[in-house]
Design a protein around this motif. Structure first.
Motif: not given
Length: 177
Positions: A34-35, A146-149, A151-152
């Motif tokens: 998710v951004n 669910v990861v966010t922006e 460090n991605v």
């Protein structure tokens, strides 16, 4: 030797299982991206919060702009007419200018502080709402992570649920009206 080879076979089996385990788990795990920055900029709730802040603070801002313009005119008059004014008149105008300038600075500082406090309140409320929608969507669609922006470096569109989160926020906004 037989016991040693049996131990080595068992150890090899455990190592093989441990090595293959991440691959098996990765196939089963559901991951989404998710951004949040995009959502915070494009959600209807963010737009509504900005409009509410604008309505709330625009009258005070207009007063500050008017006072700033009046102070500019007063300063121009001081510079332009200082030579033709009497000393008492010039001293009174300078004193008035200093006092109004001080009050203007104080009012500007209070305005900035009040605006920042309200902006932070609205931002916090919006962040909580977005987080709740993400959690709700993750539970509904059974995501494991669910990861966010942050460090991605890369996230494929296949796992990007940003638009679905944004659509849920739009639905909530429509139903709130």
């Amino acid at each position: 030797m037989n016991r040693k080879s049996g131990l080595l076979s068992a150890l090899a089996l455990v190592v093989a299982l441990l090595v293959s385990m991440p691959a098996v788990m990765a196939n089963e795990a559901r991951v989404a991206f998710v951004n949040i920055n995009f959502i915070m900029e494009h959600s209807p709730q963010a737009e509504a919060a900005l409009e509410a802040l604008e309505r709330e603070f625009s009258p005070r801002d207009a007063e500050l702009v008017a006072e700033r313009d009046a102070l500019r005119q007063m300063q121009e008059r001081l510079e332009r007419d200082a030579d033709v004014m009497g000393s008492e008149q010039r001293a009174e105008l300078e004193r008035t200018f200093r006092n109004r300038s001080r009050e203007f600075k104080r009012a500007q500082d209070m305005f900035s502080e009040d605006l920042n406090v309200r902006r932070n309140e609205e931002l916090g409320r919006l962040q909580r709402l977005v987080q709740n929608v993400i959690l709700e969507l993750a539970q509904e669609e059974r995501y494991d992570v669910v990861v966010t922006e942050r460090n991605v470096l890369f996230a494929s569109e296949r796992i990007n649920i940003t638009e679905r989160v944004l659509e849920k926020l739009r639905e909530q906004q429509r139903s709130a009206r």
